[in-house]
Design a protein around this motif. Structure first.
Motif, PDB file in Angstrom:
ATOM      1  N   ALA A 101       0.849  -1.196   0.000  1.00  0.00           N
ATOM      2  CA  ALA A 101       0.000   0.000   0.000  1.00  0.00           C
ATOM      3  C   ALA A 101       0.885   1.246   0.000  1.00  0.00           C
ATOM      4  O   ALA A 101       1.874   1.315   0.726  1.00  0.00           O
ATOM      5  CB  ALA A 101      -0.906  -0.009   1.219  1.00  0.00           C
ATOM      6  N   GLN A 102       0.518   2.226  -0.826  1.00  0.00           N
ATOM      7  CA  GLN A 102       1.322   3.438  -0.961  1.00  0.00           C
ATOM      8  C   GLN A 102       0.542   4.724  -0.710  1.00  0.00           C
ATOM      9  O   GLN A 102       1.141   5.769  -0.551  1.00  0.00           O
ATOM     10  CB  GLN A 102       1.937   3.509  -2.365  1.00  0.00           C
ATOM     11  CG  GLN A 102       2.870   2.370  -2.676  1.00  0.00           C
ATOM     12  CD  GLN A 102       4.133   2.420  -1.850  1.00  0.00           C
ATOM     13  OE1 GLN A 102       4.804   3.436  -1.800  1.00  0.00           O
ATOM     14  NE2 GLN A 102       4.438   1.339  -1.176  1.00  0.00           N
ATOM     15  N   GLY A 103      -0.776   4.684  -0.722  1.00  0.00           N
ATOM     16  CA  GLY A 103      -1.532   5.909  -0.511  1.00  0.00           C
ATOM     17  C   GLY A 103      -3.026   5.656  -0.498  1.00  0.00           C
ATOM     18  O   GLY A 103      -3.498   4.597  -0.916  1.00  0.00           O
ATOM     19  N   GLN A 104      -3.752   6.665   0.001  1.00  0.00           N
ATOM     20  CA  GLN A 104      -5.202   6.577   0.080  1.00  0.00           C
ATOM     21  C   GLN A 104      -5.791   7.983  -0.004  1.00  0.00           C
ATOM     22  O   GLN A 104      -5.208   8.940   0.491  1.00  0.00           O
ATOM     23  CB  GLN A 104      -5.615   5.946   1.410  1.00  0.00           C
ATOM     24  CG  GLN A 104      -7.103   5.949   1.654  1.00  0.00           C
ATOM     25  CD  GLN A 104      -7.475   5.477   3.041  1.00  0.00           C
ATOM     26  OE1 GLN A 104      -6.617   5.256   3.888  1.00  0.00           O
ATOM     27  NE2 GLN A 104      -8.754   5.336   3.295  1.00  0.00           N
ATOM     28  N   ARG A 105      -6.954   8.091  -0.656  1.00  0.00           N
ATOM     29  CA  ARG A 105      -7.690   9.349  -0.688  1.00  0.00           C
ATOM     30  C   ARG A 105      -9.152   9.039  -0.968  1.00  0.00           C
ATOM     31  O   ARG A 105      -9.474   7.983  -1.510  1.00  0.00           O
ATOM     32  CB  ARG A 105      -7.104  10.323  -1.710  1.00  0.00           C
ATOM     33  CG  ARG A 105      -7.210   9.884  -3.128  1.00  0.00           C
ATOM     34  CD  ARG A 105      -6.045  10.439  -3.970  1.00  0.00           C
ATOM     35  NE  ARG A 105      -5.771   9.524  -5.058  1.00  0.00           N
ATOM     36  CZ  ARG A 105      -4.960   8.499  -4.999  1.00  0.00           C
ATOM     37  NH1 ARG A 105      -4.291   8.239  -3.913  1.00  0.00           N
ATOM     38  NH2 ARG A 105      -4.784   7.705  -6.017  1.00  0.00           N
ATOM     39  N   THR A 106     -10.028   9.971  -0.600  1.00  0.00           N
ATOM     40  CA  THR A 106     -11.458   9.782  -0.820  1.00  0.00           C
ATOM     41  C   THR A 106     -12.016  10.983  -1.565  1.00  0.00           C
ATOM     42  O   THR A 106     -11.433  12.068  -1.545  1.00  0.00           O
ATOM     43  CB  THR A 106     -12.220   9.612   0.504  1.00  0.00           C
ATOM     44  OG1 THR A 106     -12.031  10.782   1.303  1.00  0.00           O
ATOM     45  CG2 THR A 106     -11.748   8.375   1.255  1.00  0.00           C
ATOM     46  N   ARG A 107     -13.172  10.757  -2.208  1.00  0.00           N
ATOM     47  CA  ARG A 107     -13.849  11.863  -2.881  1.00  0.00           C
ATOM     48  C   ARG A 107     -15.305  11.507  -3.143  1.00  0.00           C
ATOM     49  O   ARG A 107     -15.702  10.344  -3.061  1.00  0.00           O
ATOM     50  CB  ARG A 107     -13.133  12.265  -4.156  1.00  0.00           C
ATOM     51  CG  ARG A 107     -13.270  11.307  -5.304  1.00  0.00           C
ATOM     52  CD  ARG A 107     -12.632  11.887  -6.589  1.00  0.00           C
ATOM     53  NE  ARG A 107     -12.983  11.068  -7.717  1.00  0.00           N
ATOM     54  CZ  ARG A 107     -12.262  10.068  -8.183  1.00  0.00           C
ATOM     55  NH1 ARG A 107     -11.123   9.763  -7.603  1.00  0.00           N
ATOM     56  NH2 ARG A 107     -12.659   9.383  -9.229  1.00  0.00           N
ATOM     57  N   PHE A 108     -16.076  12.518  -3.483  1.00  0.00           N
ATOM     58  CA  PHE A 108     -17.475  12.372  -3.850  1.00  0.00           C
ATOM     59  C   PHE A 108     -17.663  13.016  -5.210  1.00  0.00           C
ATOM     60  O   PHE A 108     -17.147  14.102  -5.461  1.00  0.00           O
ATOM     61  CB  PHE A 108     -18.375  13.065  -2.813  1.00  0.00           C
ATOM     62  CG  PHE A 108     -19.818  13.119  -3.225  1.00  0.00           C
ATOM     63  CD1 PHE A 108     -20.622  12.007  -3.105  1.00  0.00           C
ATOM     64  CD2 PHE A 108     -20.355  14.290  -3.742  1.00  0.00           C
ATOM     65  CE1 PHE A 108     -21.961  12.055  -3.486  1.00  0.00           C
ATOM     66  CE2 PHE A 108     -21.689  14.344  -4.125  1.00  0.00           C
ATOM     67  CZ  PHE A 108     -22.487  13.229  -3.996  1.00  0.00           C
ATOM     68  N   ASP A 109     -18.377  12.333  -6.111  1.00  0.00           N
ATOM     69  CA  ASP A 109     -18.636  12.859  -7.448  1.00  0.00           C
ATOM     70  C   ASP A 109     -20.121  12.793  -7.746  1.00  0.00           C
ATOM     71  O   ASP A 109     -20.820  11.885  -7.278  1.00  0.00           O
ATOM     72  CB  ASP A 109     -17.884  12.043  -8.510  1.00  0.00           C
ATOM     73  CG  ASP A 109     -16.384  12.191  -8.392  1.00  0.00           C
ATOM     74  OD1 ASP A 109     -15.884  13.283  -8.681  1.00  0.00           O
ATOM     75  OD2 ASP A 109     -15.732  11.201  -8.004  1.00  0.00           O
ATOM     76  N   LYS A 110     -20.576  13.739  -8.563  1.00  0.00           N
ATOM     77  CA  LYS A 110     -21.966  13.740  -9.001  1.00  0.00           C
ATOM     78  C   LYS A 110     -22.029  14.260 -10.427  1.00  0.00           C
ATOM     79  O   LYS A 110     -21.453  15.300 -10.748  1.00  0.00           O
ATOM     80  CB  LYS A 110     -22.817  14.623  -8.092  1.00  0.00           C
ATOM     81  CG  LYS A 110     -24.286  14.583  -8.442  1.00  0.00           C
ATOM     82  CD  LYS A 110     -25.125  15.311  -7.425  1.00  0.00           C
ATOM     83  CE  LYS A 110     -26.583  15.148  -7.828  1.00  0.00           C
ATOM     84  NZ  LYS A 110     -27.484  15.612  -6.803  1.00  0.00           N
ATOM     85  N   VAL A 111     -22.706  13.510 -11.284  1.00  0.00           N
ATOM     86  CA  VAL A 111     -22.943  13.914 -12.659  1.00  0.00           C
ATOM     87  C   VAL A 111     -24.447  13.760 -12.888  1.00  0.00           C
ATOM     88  O   VAL A 111     -24.981  12.649 -12.817  1.00  0.00           O
ATOM     89  CB  VAL A 111     -22.143  13.056 -13.667  1.00  0.00           C
ATOM     90  CG1 VAL A 111     -22.488  13.438 -15.098  1.00  0.00           C
ATOM     91  CG2 VAL A 111     -20.651  13.193 -13.417  1.00  0.00           C
ATOM     92  N   ASP A 112     -25.091  14.876 -13.161  1.00  0.00           N
ATOM     93  CA  ASP A 112     -26.545  14.899 -13.311  1.00  0.00           C
ATOM     94  C   ASP A 112     -27.188  14.282 -12.066  1.00  0.00           C
ATOM     95  O   ASP A 112     -26.923  14.734 -10.967  1.00  0.00           O
ATOM     96  CB  ASP A 112     -26.980  14.203 -14.604  1.00  0.00           C
ATOM     97  CG  ASP A 112     -26.394  14.868 -15.849  1.00  0.00           C
ATOM     98  OD1 ASP A 112     -26.272  16.120 -15.849  1.00  0.00           O
ATOM     99  OD2 ASP A 112     -26.048  14.151 -16.798  1.00  0.00           O
TER     100      ASP A 112
END
Length: 130
Positions: A101-112
């Motif tokens: 394991a080298q890294g981690q990140r989170t996000r939220f996306d919305k399209v329409d």
């Protein structure tokens, strides 16, 4: 290596129980159910000796674990981590010499009207043909 790595993930019952067969490289087919994993090769290095390629390679892979909730994306990411972190062994004619394991990140996306959560995990995969 890409096909074998996807197979290695899907052979892990806890992960397959979450994503079924939804582990894809580079793009997620439109209309795909969640949760899923989309994988990307970030970089790759082939080892050479004076006689040519040694057969050893190191590939950095980004795994985007997607779900309709943050909890479902995180569950997939944790199952992925359980399968890959520190893994060594042979699978499908490939020797996985170490997955780290080298890294981690989170996000939220919305399209329409469609939205999803992503828990991304980066791993360095050391491998060679068995």
């Amino acid at each position: 290596m890409q096909t074998k790595l996807a197979g290695l993930l899907l052979a892990h019952a806890p992960l397959a129980g979450l994503i079924v067969n939804r582990a894809h490289w580079d793009t997620l087919p439109q209309g795909s159910a969640q949760p899923s994993i989309v994988m990307y090769v970030i970089s790759g290095v082939t080892d050479y000796t004076y006689a040519g390629a040694s057969g050893y390679a190191m590939t950095r892979v980004q795994f985007d674990c997607r779900g309709t909730t943050a909890a479902s994306a995180r569950a997939v990411a944790e199952a992925l981590n359980d399968r890959l972190s520190g893994f060594r062994g042979e699978f499908g004619g490939f020797a996985f010499l170490g997955c780290f394991a080298q890294g981690q990140r989170t996000r939220f996306d919305k399209v329409d009207a469609t939205s999803w959560f992503t828990d991304s995990r980066d791993f360095t995969i050391h491998w060679r043909l068995a």
